[in-house]
Write a protein that holds these residues in place. Structure first.
Motif, PDB file in Angstrom:
ATOM      1  N   TYR A 110      62.723  27.148  52.763  1.00  8.74           N
ATOM      2  CA  TYR A 110      63.804  27.980  52.233  1.00  8.74           C
ATOM      3  C   TYR A 110      65.031  28.010  53.145  1.00  8.74           C
ATOM      4  CZ  TYR A 110      59.688  29.552  49.685  1.00  8.74           C
ATOM      5  OH  TYR A 110      58.528  29.592  48.950  1.00  8.74           O
ATOM      6  N   GLY A 111      64.871  27.586  54.394  1.00  6.49           N
ATOM      7  CA  GLY A 111      65.978  27.665  55.327  1.00  6.49           C
ATOM      8  C   GLY A 111      66.710  26.346  55.482  1.00  6.49           C
ATOM      9  N   SER A 112      67.787  26.380  56.239  1.00 12.58           N
ATOM     10  CA  SER A 112      68.604  25.181  56.444  1.00 12.58           C
ATOM     11  C   SER A 112      68.030  24.290  57.534  1.00 12.58           C
ATOM     12  CB  SER A 112      70.033  25.587  56.825  1.00 12.58           C
ATOM     13  OG  SER A 112      70.039  26.322  58.036  1.00 12.58           O
ATOM     14  N   TYR A 113      66.994  24.775  58.241  1.00  7.51           N
ATOM     15  CA  TYR A 113      66.437  24.007  59.346  1.00  7.51           C
ATOM     16  C   TYR A 113      65.256  23.125  58.925  1.00  7.51           C
ATOM     17  CZ  TYR A 113      68.986  27.461  62.187  1.00  7.51           C
ATOM     18  OH  TYR A 113      69.943  28.265  62.733  1.00  7.51           O
ATOM     19  N   ASN A 114      64.977  23.026  57.649  1.00 10.35           N
ATOM     20  CA  ASN A 114      63.825  22.276  57.171  1.00 10.35           C
ATOM     21  C   ASN A 114      63.994  20.781  57.460  1.00 10.35           C
ATOM     22  OD1 ASN A 114      61.598  21.307  55.818  1.00 10.35           O
ATOM     23  ND2 ASN A 114      62.399  21.669  53.776  1.00 10.35           N
ATOM     24  N   PRO A 115      63.134  20.180  58.314  1.00 11.34           N
ATOM     25  CA  PRO A 115      63.276  18.751  58.626  1.00 11.34           C
ATOM     26  C   PRO A 115      62.689  17.848  57.546  1.00 11.34           C
ATOM     27  CG  PRO A 115      61.415  19.647  59.815  1.00 11.34           C
ATOM     28  CD  PRO A 115      62.036  20.806  59.080  1.00 11.34           C
ATOM     29  N   LEU A 116      62.080  18.451  56.523  1.00  6.94           N
ATOM     30  CA  LEU A 116      61.514  17.696  55.396  1.00  6.94           C
ATOM     31  C   LEU A 116      62.168  18.187  54.103  1.00  6.94           C
ATOM     32  CD1 LEU A 116      57.726  17.903  56.387  1.00  6.94           C
ATOM     33  CD2 LEU A 116      59.328  16.063  56.925  1.00  6.94           C
ATOM     34  N   PRO A 117      63.436  17.855  53.882  1.00  4.34           N
ATOM     35  CA  PRO A 117      64.183  18.397  52.739  1.00  4.34           C
ATOM     36  C   PRO A 117      63.851  17.681  51.432  1.00  4.34           C
ATOM     37  CG  PRO A 117      65.591  16.942  53.993  1.00  4.34           C
ATOM     38  CD  PRO A 117      64.283  16.996  54.746  1.00  4.34           C
ATOM     39  N   ILE A 118      62.563  17.514  51.188  1.00  3.11           N
ATOM     40  CA  ILE A 118      62.118  16.835  49.968  1.00  3.11           C
ATOM     41  C   ILE A 118      61.360  17.800  49.053  1.00  3.11           C
ATOM     42  CG2 ILE A 118      62.012  14.554  51.044  1.00  3.11           C
ATOM     43  CD1 ILE A 118      58.983  14.965  51.350  1.00  3.11           C
ATOM     44  N   TYR A 119      61.287  19.071  49.473  1.00  2.00           N
ATOM     45  CA  TYR A 119      60.634  20.090  48.642  1.00  2.00           C
ATOM     46  C   TYR A 119      61.288  21.433  48.916  1.00  2.00           C
ATOM     47  CZ  TYR A 119      57.988  22.227  52.504  1.00  2.00           C
ATOM     48  OH  TYR A 119      57.624  22.889  53.649  1.00  2.00           O
ATOM     49  N   HIS A 120      61.077  22.398  48.028  1.00  2.00           N
ATOM     50  CA  HIS A 120      61.818  23.658  48.124  1.00  2.00           C
ATOM     51  C   HIS A 120      60.959  24.889  47.832  1.00  2.00           C
ATOM     52  CE1 HIS A 120      65.448  21.281  48.498  1.00  2.00           C
ATOM     53  NE2 HIS A 120      65.079  20.599  47.433  1.00  2.00           N
ATOM     54  N   GLN A 121      59.635  24.765  47.929  1.00  2.00           N
ATOM     55  CA  GLN A 121      58.783  25.929  47.728  1.00  2.00           C
ATOM     56  C   GLN A 121      57.457  25.731  48.436  1.00  2.00           C
ATOM     57  OE1 GLN A 121      58.653  25.363  43.380  1.00  2.00           O
ATOM     58  NE2 GLN A 121      56.419  25.226  43.549  1.00  2.00           N
ATOM     59  N   CYS A 122      56.875  26.845  48.879  1.00  2.00           N
ATOM     60  CA  CYS A 122      55.561  26.776  49.504  1.00  2.00           C
ATOM     61  C   CYS A 122      54.488  26.570  48.438  1.00  2.00           C
ATOM     62  CB  CYS A 122      55.266  28.073  50.271  1.00  2.00           C
ATOM     63  SG  CYS A 122      56.296  28.290  51.738  1.00  2.00           S
TER      64      CYS A 122
END
Length: 356
Positions: A274-286
């Motif tokens: 959910y944050g901008s620091y996600n190093p795996l920006p290929i998904y958007h939910q737990c």
């Protein structure tokens, strides 16, 4: 001097079998002169008999609301949703200080009841390092589920994981994984990023316990910045990196569109979609124990991702014992809250409530 009274609240989050206070920790507190009350629980990995043998008092589940005013209410997870003012001191993971959903309503309940929150997430030493954490078991469980999903994926099971339940011990989990791998015609190659941290060391331990080829990356290997083409040559990626600043992503959707990709399973132990620091920006939910996997790529060469935010619940006994051993040292100082981790935790609470 008034006897310090610690009251263990029963966890109300579904499937949460962990606890902040094990029978052994309760015994240590009693021997130090504390009064200890344990609520009965339908979920706890530990039985009431295990607690009663040490001499604690037993209370009904949920009866903390009527506990003596001087009782300090201890638990792991969130309070049941309600609106009444909170008058006790509470120690638990409140998930309120980063302005998560419902944070104002919760902190207002404390101000209305003149209670206090000593958040477990913010109990830190002089170096601002958390004094107790579940990290090792998060990494261990995340890697275990990744291996489990990989084996099922090889057998064309879709989805590769569903309706996960906890395990009574790590020995049972390891045997199940070993038996499953023995039926496969190959073993996965595992990359752990953040291998030197708490969760990374747990992930590495799981992979090595199964005699898997394990590649360990940490700051040295990632300092050049992503995306990292090398990730595509792995079968499993376990991300255990704690990131508090924007960095180039480790992988991208464009990078994954490669016919030679071996990568089949990702376990994001760090789990911050959910944050901008996600190093795996290929998904958007737990994901959850009920639905553990997200399908990133379907077809003949599928890629699935696991992003469960309470992974240590897979092994509630070991994770509770480890966490409890770390925490009890500090609980033993609750009879003097002018020392140790408590002043900083109280200052943070006061600052957050003052800003409402």
């Amino acid at each position: 001097m008034t006897q310090t009274h610690l009251w263990l609240r029963a966890e109300s989050k579904p499937q949460e079998q962990r606890t902040a206070l094990t029978p052994q920790s309760a015994k240590q507190l009693l021997e130090a002169g504390f009064k200890v009350t344990i609520e009965s629980s339908r979920q706890s990995i530990f039985s009431l008999d295990e607690y009663q043998s040490s001499g604690v008092e037993i209370a009904a589940e949920g009866s903390w609301v009527n506990a003596p005013s001087n009782a300090i209410i201890l638990a792991l997870k969130e309070l049941p949703e309600d609106k009444f003012p909170l008058s006790h001191q509470h120690i638990y993971f409140a998930h309120a200080y980063k302005e998560q959903e419902g944070w104002q309503a919760l902190l207002n309940r404390f101000t209305q009841g003149q209670g206090k929150l000593l958040d477990l997430e913010y109990l830190v030493d002089n170096n601002n390092r958390r004094i107790a954490a579940f990290g090792y078991w998060a990494g261990f469980a995340g890697a275990a589920l990744a291996v489990m999903a990989w084996v099922n994926q090889q057998a064309k099971v879709t989805p590769p994981l569903a309706d996960i339940n906890s395990y009574a011990s790590q020995q049972i989990l390891l045997k199940e994984l070993s038996d499953s791998l023995a039926k496969s015609n190959k073993k996965p190659k595992v990359l752990v990023i953040g291998a030197k941290g708490r969760s990374g060391s747990g992930a590495v331990a799981l992979a090595k316990a199964l005699d898997l080829e394990t590649i360990e990356w940490d700051i040295k290997e990632t300092k050049k910045g992503g995306p990292f083409l090398e990730i595509l040559t792995m079968d499993i990626l376990v991300n255990c990196v704690f990131i508090n600043e924007d960095l180039p992503p480790f992988i991208t959707k464009e990078l994954l569109d490669d016919d030679n990709r071996s990568l089949a399973i990702i376990a994001d132990v760090s789990c911050d979609p959910y944050g901008s620091y996600n190093p795996l920006p290929i998904y958007h939910q737990c994901t959850t124990f009920k639905s553990p996997c997200i399908s990133i790529i379907a077809g003949e060469k599928p890629l699935n991702l696991i992003a469960i935010d309470h992974l240590p619940s897979l092994l509630p006994k070991e994770s509770s014992e480890d966490y409890g051993q770390q925490l009890v040292t500090h609980l033993l100082t609750l009879n003097d809250q002018s020392q140790g981790v408590w002043p900083k935790a109280l200052d943070l609470f006061n600052n957050k409530t003052a800003a409402l």
